[in-house]
Each structure stands twice: as structure tokens, then as C-alpha cells.
Motif scaffolding. Structure first.
Motif, PDB file in Angstrom:
ATOM      1  N   LEU A   1       0.907  -1.057  -0.086  1.00 58.77           N
ATOM      2  CA  LEU A   1      -0.048  -0.087   0.089  1.00 58.77           C
ATOM      3  C   LEU A   1       1.018   1.139   0.009  1.00 58.77           C
ATOM      4  CD1 LEU A   1      -2.928  -0.868   2.615  1.00 58.77           C
ATOM      5  CD2 LEU A   1      -2.874  -0.552  -0.012  1.00 58.77           C
ATOM      6  N   GLU A   2       2.035   1.119   0.333  1.00 57.93           N
ATOM      7  CA  GLU A   2       2.958   2.310   0.319  1.00 57.93           C
ATOM      8  C   GLU A   2       3.531   2.660  -0.811  1.00 57.93           C
ATOM      9  OE1 GLU A   2       5.278   1.523   3.941  1.00 57.93           O
ATOM     10  OE2 GLU A   2       4.119   2.795   5.244  1.00 57.93           O
TER      11      GLU A   2
ATOM     12  N   ALA B   1     -10.396   5.378  -3.510  1.00 60.32           N
ATOM     13  CA  ALA B   1      -9.490   4.576  -3.041  1.00 60.32           C
ATOM     14  C   ALA B   1      -8.406   5.051  -2.193  1.00 60.32           C
ATOM     15  CB  ALA B   1      -8.651   4.012  -4.620  1.00 60.32           C
ATOM     16  N   ARG B   2      -8.135   6.256  -2.530  1.00 61.25           N
ATOM     17  CA  ARG B   2      -7.165   7.067  -1.447  1.00 61.25           C
ATOM     18  C   ARG B   2      -7.711   7.095  -0.060  1.00 61.25           C
ATOM     19  NH1 ARG B   2      -6.879  12.945  -2.823  1.00 61.25           N
ATOM     20  NH2 ARG B   2      -5.564  12.311  -4.709  1.00 61.25           N
ATOM     21  N   ALA B   3      -8.961   7.056   0.244  1.00 59.71           N
ATOM     22  CA  ALA B   3      -9.582   7.317   1.403  1.00 59.71           C
ATOM     23  C   ALA B   3      -9.413   5.882   1.826  1.00 59.71           C
ATOM     24  CB  ALA B   3     -10.928   7.710   1.515  1.00 59.71           C
ATOM     25  N   THR B   4      -9.695   4.776   1.140  1.00 62.39           N
ATOM     26  CA  THR B   4      -9.749   3.496   1.698  1.00 62.39           C
ATOM     27  C   THR B   4      -8.286   3.136   2.351  1.00 62.39           C
ATOM     28  OG1 THR B   4     -11.572   2.929   0.293  1.00 62.39           O
ATOM     29  CG2 THR B   4     -10.163   0.971   0.908  1.00 62.39           C
ATOM     30  N   SER B   5      -7.358   3.518   0.986  1.00 67.63           N
ATOM     31  CA  SER B   5      -5.924   3.025   1.279  1.00 67.63           C
ATOM     32  C   SER B   5      -5.689   3.825   2.808  1.00 67.63           C
ATOM     33  CB  SER B   5      -5.271   3.553   0.136  1.00 67.63           C
ATOM     34  OG  SER B   5      -5.366   2.810  -0.910  1.00 67.63           O
ATOM     35  N   ARG B   6      -5.957   5.016   2.992  1.00 61.55           N
ATOM     36  CA  ARG B   6      -5.456   5.787   4.249  1.00 61.55           C
ATOM     37  C   ARG B   6      -6.181   5.140   5.440  1.00 61.55           C
ATOM     38  NH1 ARG B   6      -6.726  11.702   2.169  1.00 61.55           N
ATOM     39  NH2 ARG B   6      -4.546  12.014   1.121  1.00 61.55           N
ATOM     40  N   THR B   7      -7.241   4.585   5.371  1.00 59.80           N
ATOM     41  CA  THR B   7      -7.836   3.854   6.677  1.00 59.80           C
ATOM     42  C   THR B   7      -7.283   2.800   6.912  1.00 59.80           C
ATOM     43  OG1 THR B   7     -10.032   5.177   6.117  1.00 59.80           O
ATOM     44  CG2 THR B   7      -9.857   3.067   7.257  1.00 59.80           C
ATOM     45  N   GLU B   8      -7.029   1.969   5.678  1.00 65.33           N
ATOM     46  CA  GLU B   8      -6.277   0.530   5.838  1.00 65.33           C
ATOM     47  C   GLU B   8      -4.859   0.848   6.334  1.00 65.33           C
ATOM     48  OE1 GLU B   8      -5.310  -3.452   3.647  1.00 65.33           O
ATOM     49  OE2 GLU B   8      -6.273  -1.934   2.492  1.00 65.33           O
TER      50      GLU B   8
END
Length: 174
Positions: free
Chosen positions: A123-124, A154-161
């Protein structure tokens, strides 16, 4: 993904095929419904490999049902697949959710953390669904509101994950 889900749910408890299909569909069905024509051949492959077995139990007012359960080899195989997930199991969100659904069965906290670190590393990495040559395009550079929506979600989901992964790795003490 299907075999991992079968092994994972049967690790939790013995189930008959219909109940197993319902549980797999609940986990993955909104994206990939599980058809009987897909489930039962997978069950037969796992049974042939000695990873699960079936026993006849009386049905509830009907014909006897085949109840599936894991063998010790099946339990070992689940733990192996969880400890060494395929790269696609790390990068594909739906396959990743299947890994996460059963990661608790990998009892070694360091091994759990190693799997989470692989997802964190994935993810990073800079990524986008849309590119200008080799350069990933951020949502702000797109004039298409629908593609902007994809990237924003997708950005919001990735940040949360990412937040969850970092917190969980911290709680595992790794």
C-alpha cells in the motif's frame, strides 16, 4: 481465494456444503458469488488432496447431509497459506479480505505481523488507476469526475487501511 475460504471456514467448524457456500458468499459474494459448479469441484480437489473429509449426518427432516471437516493436513495447509500468501492475495483487495478473515488461525504473532507488513509495503507504493506515461495521475489532475471519484475513494480506503495496519502491527508488538 476459494480454497483458502473453504479451508478457513472449515477450520472454524465442520459444515455441510450449503452452509459453507452461504458463508463464502457472505464474505466474497457481493463481488464474486460462489456457484455450486465452482464450489463442489474445489471441495473434491481438497478432499482428494487429503485436506478435508466428509461424513454423513442425518438431515433435518430430509436426506442425510455430507458434513465437511478439515483433516490435520488441512489445518496445516491453511496455516501455510496464511503464512505465505500469494502476491495476488496481498495486492487484490478481495483476496486480501479472505486472508484477513482467517489470519487469526496463524497463531504466531510474528508470522501474522509479517503478512500485515507485506500488505503495508504494497500500500505504501505509489499507485494509480490512471497514468500519463509512467507517471501515476492524482485525482486532482483528472478532468473526469468519475475517475476522480475512483481515485478519491481508493485514497480514503488506503489511508484508513494504512492507519489500521500500523495500529495492528503496533498492538502485535512488532
Amino acid at each position: 481465494m476459494l480454497e483458502l475460504a473453504i479451508l478457513g471456514f472449515l477450520y472454524d467448524a465442520p459444515l455441510h456444503g450449503y452452509e459453507l457456500r452461504k458463508r463464502i458468499t457472505a464474505l466474497t459474494g457481493h463481488v464474486r458469488p460462489v456457484a455450486e459448479s465452482t464450489l463442489y469441484p474445489a471441495i473434491k480437489r481438497l478432499e482428494k488432496a487429503g485436506l478435508l473429509e466428509r461424513a454423513l449426518e442425518p438431515g433435518a427432516g430430509a436426506a442425510p447431509r455430507h458434513v465437511l471437516s478439515l483433516t490435520e493436513a488441512g489445518r496445516d495447509e491453511l496455516r501455510r497459506r496464511l503464512a505465505e500468501p500469494d502476491p495476488l492475495d496481498i495486492s487484490d483487495e478481495n483476496r486480501w479480505f479472505t486472508v484477513l478473515a482467517f489470519l487469526r488461525h496463524l497463531e504466531d504473532r510474528d508470522a501474522q505481523a509479517a503478512v500485515l507488513r507485506r500488505r503495508l509495503d504494497f500500500l505504501e507504493q505509489p499507485a494509480s488507476f490512471f497514468y500519463d506515461g509512467d507517471r501515476p495521475l492524482p485525482a486532482e489532475e483528472l478532468d473526469d469526475p468519475f475517475r476522480q471519484g475512483i481515485l478519491t475513494i481508493a485514497r480514503a480506503t488506503s489511508r484508513t487501511e494504512l492507519t489500521w495496519l500500523r495500529a495492528t502491527l503496533g498492538s502485535l508488538g512488532t
